[in-house]
Design a protein around this motif. Structure first.
Motif, PDB file in Angstrom:
ATOM      1  N   THR A   1      -5.498  38.208  -8.654  1.00  0.00           N
ATOM      2  CA  THR A   1      -4.176  38.023  -7.830  1.00  0.00           C
ATOM      3  C   THR A   1      -4.182  36.360  -7.481  1.00  0.00           C
ATOM      4  O   THR A   1      -3.211  35.749  -7.681  1.00  0.00           O
ATOM      5  CB  THR A   1      -4.007  38.740  -6.260  1.00  0.00           C
ATOM      6  OG1 THR A   1      -3.868  40.292  -6.992  1.00  0.00           O
ATOM      7  CG2 THR A   1      -2.800  38.430  -5.747  1.00  0.00           C
TER       8      THR A   1
ATOM      9  N   ARG B   1      -6.535  38.538   1.642  1.00  0.00           N
ATOM     10  CA  ARG B   1      -6.251  39.722   2.743  1.00  0.00           C
ATOM     11  C   ARG B   1      -6.528  39.543   4.295  1.00  0.00           C
ATOM     12  O   ARG B   1      -7.088  40.347   4.959  1.00  0.00           O
ATOM     13  CB  ARG B   1      -6.834  40.997   2.203  1.00  0.00           C
ATOM     14  CG  ARG B   1      -6.649  41.464   0.750  1.00  0.00           C
ATOM     15  CD  ARG B   1      -7.125  42.781   0.260  1.00  0.00           C
ATOM     16  NE  ARG B   1      -6.824  42.679  -1.104  1.00  0.00           N
ATOM     17  CZ  ARG B   1      -7.835  42.877  -1.991  1.00  0.00           C
ATOM     18  NH1 ARG B   1      -9.271  42.629  -1.632  1.00  0.00           N
ATOM     19  NH2 ARG B   1      -7.614  43.091  -3.227  1.00  0.00           N
TER      20      ARG B   1
ATOM     21  N   HIS C   1      -2.511  38.626   4.439  1.00  0.00           N
ATOM     22  CA  HIS C   1      -2.432  40.064   3.879  1.00  0.00           C
ATOM     23  C   HIS C   1      -0.784  40.471   4.018  1.00  0.00           C
ATOM     24  O   HIS C   1      -0.146  40.322   4.764  1.00  0.00           O
ATOM     25  CB  HIS C   1      -3.209  41.271   4.548  1.00  0.00           C
ATOM     26  CG  HIS C   1      -3.404  42.307   3.833  1.00  0.00           C
ATOM     27  ND1 HIS C   1      -2.419  43.105   3.281  1.00  0.00           N
ATOM     28  CD2 HIS C   1      -4.496  43.303   3.609  1.00  0.00           C
ATOM     29  CE1 HIS C   1      -2.951  44.029   2.719  1.00  0.00           C
ATOM     30  NE2 HIS C   1      -4.158  44.307   2.924  1.00  0.00           N
ATOM     31  N   LEU C   2      -0.166  40.878   2.591  1.00  0.00           N
ATOM     32  CA  LEU C   2       1.107  41.004   2.472  1.00  0.00           C
ATOM     33  C   LEU C   2       1.535  42.300   2.888  1.00  0.00           C
ATOM     34  O   LEU C   2       2.832  42.852   2.966  1.00  0.00           O
ATOM     35  CB  LEU C   2       1.618  40.895   0.991  1.00  0.00           C
ATOM     36  CG  LEU C   2       1.475  39.274   0.569  1.00  0.00           C
ATOM     37  CD1 LEU C   2       2.199  39.302  -0.869  1.00  0.00           C
ATOM     38  CD2 LEU C   2       2.294  38.481   1.580  1.00  0.00           C
ATOM     39  N   GLY C   3       0.559  43.157   3.109  1.00  0.00           N
ATOM     40  CA  GLY C   3       0.885  44.620   3.578  1.00  0.00           C
ATOM     41  C   GLY C   3       0.894  45.495   2.181  1.00  0.00           C
ATOM     42  O   GLY C   3       1.309  46.864   2.263  1.00  0.00           O
ATOM     43  N   ARG C   4       0.791  44.847   1.026  1.00  0.00           N
ATOM     44  CA  ARG C   4       0.890  45.528  -0.137  1.00  0.00           C
ATOM     45  C   ARG C   4       0.276  44.995  -1.367  1.00  0.00           C
ATOM     46  O   ARG C   4      -0.169  43.813  -0.890  1.00  0.00           O
ATOM     47  CB  ARG C   4       2.591  45.838  -0.527  1.00  0.00           C
ATOM     48  CG  ARG C   4       3.115  44.419  -0.828  1.00  0.00           C
ATOM     49  CD  ARG C   4       4.711  44.436  -0.986  1.00  0.00           C
ATOM     50  NE  ARG C   4       5.289  43.100  -0.976  1.00  0.00           N
ATOM     51  CZ  ARG C   4       5.646  42.198  -0.165  1.00  0.00           C
ATOM     52  NH1 ARG C   4       5.557  42.728   1.113  1.00  0.00           N
ATOM     53  NH2 ARG C   4       5.974  41.108  -0.560  1.00  0.00           N
ATOM     54  N   ASP C   5       0.133  45.639  -2.418  1.00  0.00           N
ATOM     55  CA  ASP C   5      -0.497  44.761  -3.680  1.00  0.00           C
ATOM     56  C   ASP C   5       0.460  44.000  -4.125  1.00  0.00           C
ATOM     57  O   ASP C   5       1.681  44.244  -4.624  1.00  0.00           O
ATOM     58  CB  ASP C   5      -0.825  45.820  -4.606  1.00  0.00           C
ATOM     59  CG  ASP C   5      -2.208  46.848  -4.231  1.00  0.00           C
ATOM     60  OD1 ASP C   5      -2.818  46.230  -3.239  1.00  0.00           O
ATOM     61  OD2 ASP C   5      -2.070  47.949  -4.538  1.00  0.00           O
ATOM     62  N   PRO C   6       0.151  42.454  -4.268  1.00  0.00           N
ATOM     63  CA  PRO C   6       0.980  41.606  -4.725  1.00  0.00           C
ATOM     64  C   PRO C   6       1.529  42.017  -6.266  1.00  0.00           C
ATOM     65  O   PRO C   6       0.840  42.227  -7.180  1.00  0.00           O
ATOM     66  CB  PRO C   6       0.414  40.245  -4.650  1.00  0.00           C
ATOM     67  CG  PRO C   6      -0.712  40.515  -3.394  1.00  0.00           C
ATOM     68  CD  PRO C   6      -0.862  41.948  -3.816  1.00  0.00           C
ATOM     69  N   ARG C   7       2.816  41.733  -6.466  1.00  0.00           N
ATOM     70  CA  ARG C   7       3.245  42.038  -7.955  1.00  0.00           C
ATOM     71  C   ARG C   7       4.551  41.080  -8.168  1.00  0.00           C
ATOM     72  O   ARG C   7       5.487  41.497  -7.405  1.00  0.00           O
ATOM     73  CB  ARG C   7       3.547  43.544  -8.160  1.00  0.00           C
ATOM     74  CG  ARG C   7       3.978  43.597  -9.836  1.00  0.00           C
ATOM     75  CD  ARG C   7       4.311  45.061  -9.794  1.00  0.00           C
ATOM     76  NE  ARG C   7       4.764  45.682 -11.254  1.00  0.00           N
ATOM     77  CZ  ARG C   7       4.114  45.747 -12.195  1.00  0.00           C
ATOM     78  NH1 ARG C   7       2.781  45.779 -12.308  1.00  0.00           N
ATOM     79  NH2 ARG C   7       4.496  45.978 -13.346  1.00  0.00           N
TER      80      ARG C   7
ATOM     81  N   ASP D   1       6.126  37.605  -4.835  1.00  0.00           N
ATOM     82  CA  ASP D   1       4.927  37.875  -3.995  1.00  0.00           C
ATOM     83  C   ASP D   1       4.025  36.959  -4.155  1.00  0.00           C
ATOM     84  O   ASP D   1       3.244  36.392  -3.218  1.00  0.00           O
ATOM     85  CB  ASP D   1       4.456  39.656  -4.460  1.00  0.00           C
ATOM     86  CG  ASP D   1       5.053  40.617  -3.893  1.00  0.00           C
ATOM     87  OD1 ASP D   1       6.028  40.283  -3.129  1.00  0.00           O
ATOM     88  OD2 ASP D   1       4.571  41.563  -4.324  1.00  0.00           O
TER      89      ASP D   1
END
Length: 395
Positions: free
Chosen positions: A16, A243, A279-285, A289
């Motif tokens: 990432t 994160r 940390h975005l609170g989710r998996d970046p995609r 993001d």
């Protein structure tokens, strides 16, 4: 062209960060090539679009591709069979068809070294970002060019190769066949390719960017990686802490993890240029993001404008005071009980933790004997005393 080699412990988000770094550079107007090395398409999962072995445009000024180690292995072995055709025919060996070839361990590493060499050639890109394997494999990979060249020089030393016209005569006189010409040609070709990859790694514009999640496991991985890179004399860029949780969560279940991350970040800042990534609170995609991560671009670091400063192993002259020359080898994170030194002719074998490197002695030290060593403030200082039989006399 500048090269950023990105690695970190498994699960740290290195892929990432590699994708976000390349995106940031491209948005800043830098023509960037992002190279993936995983067998599976981990880059495609982050970018939101498949990445294959053929270069494709993921964004303006951003080209991406993924190594195809299988195809490279088949091509290399087919070429080797062609060069050794006379020897194979003499032995009655049957050749292998490309369709039946399965890549051997190490094929991916050799394919990556070739890609590094090719990508560094003058072309259409200003920056190469490489998503290296996790730390242990990455360090083994970065050691390959130097180690393989040393093995080749020991097994087939160029200075001992007999002249081509004399080899048949020498073979009859010795009563044994001399190595075939194709063997020397193959060794010379491989040495040239390894030298090109080694040049890329040693270039002033090449740096390794570490990625880790702050915490006990990440701290151990960073210490090990820093030591391994230092022993290889490789330049490091920033340390990206991934994160990172938000502060002000003392009254929630996040209080423990936040305190743990805060402690790790404080320790890292004592020895590294740390760049936290939230940390975005989710998996970046996808591009949005990756931009939200605010990962530092290729111009990060105090000396990025002129490229990272050279890693030096200087020799200081203390002959007048102590009668010795001192070789200074920076080994941050090294522990005294994990160090070992062996003098072997004009080479020194240095072991630091799980890593070992054989390095040629500087010319002045080859005429000396090892007088002792000490580890001080992350630096190994080896004392050499001139050998009276070899050292030039004065007066």
């Amino acid at each position: 062209m500048r090269t950023l080699l990105i690695t970190g412990p498994g699960g740290s988000g290195r892929t990432t960060v590699a994708a976000a770094t390349a995106h940031a550079a491209a948005r800043a107007g830098v023509r960037t090539l992002l190279l993936g090395t995983d067998r599976t398409d981990t880059l495609g999962a982050v970018l939101g679009a498949p990445v294959g072995p053929e270069p494709s445009e993921a964004a303006p000024r951003l080209t991406v591709r993924r190594l195809d180690a299988d195809e490279d292995f088949r091509t290399d072995l087919a070429a080797l069979q062609d060069r050794a055709s006379s020897a194979l025919d003499l032995l009655g060996a049957s050749r292998l068809d490309p369709e039946e070839l399965t890549p051997l361990p190490g094929a991916g590493e050799l394919a990556l070294l070739r890609a590094l060499r090719d990508a560094a050639l003058p072309g259409t890109h200003d920056l190469l970002v490489v998503d290296l394997p996790p730390v242990p494999r990455a360090l083994d990979l970065l050691a390959l060019p130097e180690e393989l060249r040393r093995y080749l020089r020991r097994l087939l030393p160029p200075e001992r190769q007999a002249a081509r016209a004399l080899r048949p005569v020498l073979g009859r006189l010795a009563g044994v066949p001399l190595p075939a010409e194709w063997l020397y040609e193959t060794a010379a070709r491989l040495d040239l390719q390894l030298a090109a990859a080694e040049t890329v790694l040693a270039d002033r514009g090449t740096a390794v960017r570490l990625v880790a999640e702050p915490g006990p496991a990440g701290a151990d991985a960073v210490r090990t990686a820093t030591l391994g890179l230092a022993l290889r004399g490789l330049r490091t860029d920033v340390l990206v802490a991934t994160r990172v949780l938000p502060e002000g969560a003392e009254d929630s279940w996040l209080a423990g993890p936040v305190a743990q991350q805060r402690k790790a970040l404080a320790e890292w800042r004592e020895t590294h240029d740390v760049r936290p990534v939230a940390h975005l609170g989710r998996d970046p995609r996808g591009a949005d993001d990756l931009a939200a991560l605010a990962v530092p671009g290729a111009d990060a670091g105090p000396s990025a404008a002129a490229g990272p400063s050279a890693v030096e192993w200087p020799v200081t002259d203390s002959l007048a005071d102590d009668g010795v020359l001192v070789w200074h080898i920076p080994l941050p994170g090294a522990r005294r009980e994990e160090l070992d030194l062996i003098r072997r002719g004009d080479e020194l074998v240095v072991t630091a933790g799980p890593f070992r490197r054989t390095v040629p002695l500087p010319s002045a030290l080859r005429r000396c004997t090892v007088d002792g060593a000490a580890l001080r403030e992350g630096e190994l200082r080896i004392r050499f005393r001139p050998d009276p039989r070899l050292w030039p006399r004065t007066g």
